[in-house]
Design an enzyme around this catalytic site. Structure first.
Site, PDB file in Angstrom:
ATOM      1  N   HIS A   1      32.307  38.174  92.170  1.00  0.00           N
ATOM      2  CA  HIS A   1      32.448  38.144  93.634  1.00  0.00           C
ATOM      3  C   HIS A   1      33.277  36.942  94.076  1.00  0.00           C
ATOM      4  CE1 HIS A   1      28.401  35.774  94.176  1.00  0.00           C
ATOM      5  NE2 HIS A   1      29.399  34.939  94.193  1.00  0.00           N
TER       6      HIS A   1
ATOM      7  N   GLU B   1      30.766  41.305  97.319  1.00  0.00           N
ATOM      8  CA  GLU B   1      30.174  41.754  96.071  1.00  0.00           C
ATOM      9  C   GLU B   1      31.001  42.908  95.488  1.00  0.00           C
ATOM     10  OE1 GLU B   1      27.912  40.045  94.778  1.00  0.00           O
ATOM     11  OE2 GLU B   1      26.694  39.116  96.342  1.00  0.00           O
TER      12      GLU B   1
ATOM     13  N   ASN C   1      29.393  37.795  88.687  1.00  0.00           N
ATOM     14  CA  ASN C   1      29.739  39.221  88.757  1.00  0.00           C
ATOM     15  C   ASN C   1      31.137  39.448  89.330  1.00  0.00           C
ATOM     16  OD1 ASN C   1      29.414  38.643  91.444  1.00  0.00           O
ATOM     17  ND2 ASN C   1      27.810  40.154  91.838  1.00  0.00           N
TER      18      ASN C   1
ATOM     19  N   ASP D   1      32.226  31.697 104.517  1.00  0.00           N
ATOM     20  CA  ASP D   1      31.042  32.524 104.783  1.00  0.00           C
ATOM     21  C   ASP D   1      29.875  31.696 105.318  1.00  0.00           C
ATOM     22  OD1 ASP D   1      30.684  31.199 102.358  1.00  0.00           O
ATOM     23  OD2 ASP D   1      30.635  33.017 101.145  1.00  0.00           O
TER      24      ASP D   1
END
Ligand code: PGA
Length: 242
Positions: free
Chosen positions: A137, A142, A135, A67
């Protein structure tokens, strides 16, 4: 999923290095999927040390990164291109033209995503390195990203912006959007190596390994991968069933 639990970060980095170097030594033209974040830095240091001491060559290796922030140039010291050069790529003999990452400055975002998907299909990855967010990800995918998603542009969640602000002077400087491989691209790698360290990852690790396979916890898709290795230090693994 194969699970390796280590006593600390140093041992985690060493185990990760063993997996990675095995791929590189078995195939001098290997395609390595790489990741940014604080977790892989110890692994990258060991790869550099091995390159310097033992002469392991990356001259035929290709790298593709997960990314990149939208809006940052490769020269910006917060860009992921900059991070990769600093921690690994400029310290080994990989050729710059063989290192791939999304172009954060691309104006036509859809075209950039299509270009990157094309790069990924031309360069099947022998291994994809991953971290995990608190979380759940993976890369910038996400919660509730559909599993079939390929390279896309995401709006970062408040939580991720907050977590990443530790690398910036202040939170307002954190870019709000990023290009990222999608879960589908990640799953296409032949082997996946996910590293998790610290107690703040324990809940996500538990969900990834023992929870339902659901886009609500993006990393849970890895349960479906035929060759996925999780290396977690004891605090990150602390909620796993013994
Ligand atoms: P970290 O980030 O390695 O800095 O913990 C991992 C991630 O958020 O994917």
């Amino acid at each position: 999923m194969k699970i390796i639990i280590t006593k600390d970060y140093e041992e985690l980095s060493r185990k990760a290095f063993e997996v990675m170097i095995d791929v590189v030594r078995n195939n001098p033209n290997a395609v390595l999927g790489l990741a940014t974040g604080s977790t892989p830095i110890g692994l990258y240091d060991l790869m550099v040390e091995d390159h310097v001491k033992n002469g392991t060559s990356y001259a035929g290796v290709r790298t593709v990164n997960l990314d990149e922030y939208a809006g940052l140039s490769p020269q910006n010291d917060q860009s992921y291109r900059y991070f990769m050069k600093k921690h690994l790529l400029d310290r080994i003999d990989v050729l710059p033209e063989n290192t791939y990452i999304e172009n954060g400055l691309a104006k036509d975002e859809a075209a950039e995503c299509a270009r990157y998907n094309d790069v990924l299909s031309r360069l099947p990855r022998d291994i994809q390195l991953l971290g995990i967010g608190a979380n759940g990800h993976i890369a910038f995918n996400e919660p509730n990203t559909p599993f079939e998603t390929q390279t896309h542009v995401v709006a970062l969640t408040e939580n991720t912006i907050k977590m990443n602000s530790r690398f910036f002077k202040d939170e307002n400087e954190v870019p709000r959007r990023a290009f990222t491989m999608g879960p589908k691209n990640i799953m296409d790698a032949k082997k996946i190596l996910l590293l998790a360290t610290g107690a703040n990852k324990a809940e996500a690790v538990r969900g990834m390994v023992e929870g339902d396979i659901t886009p609500a916890l993006p990393a849970s898709i890895l349960q479906r991968h035929a060759d996925c290795i999780l290396i977690a230090d004891a605090p990150a693994a602390s909620l796993l069933k013994k």
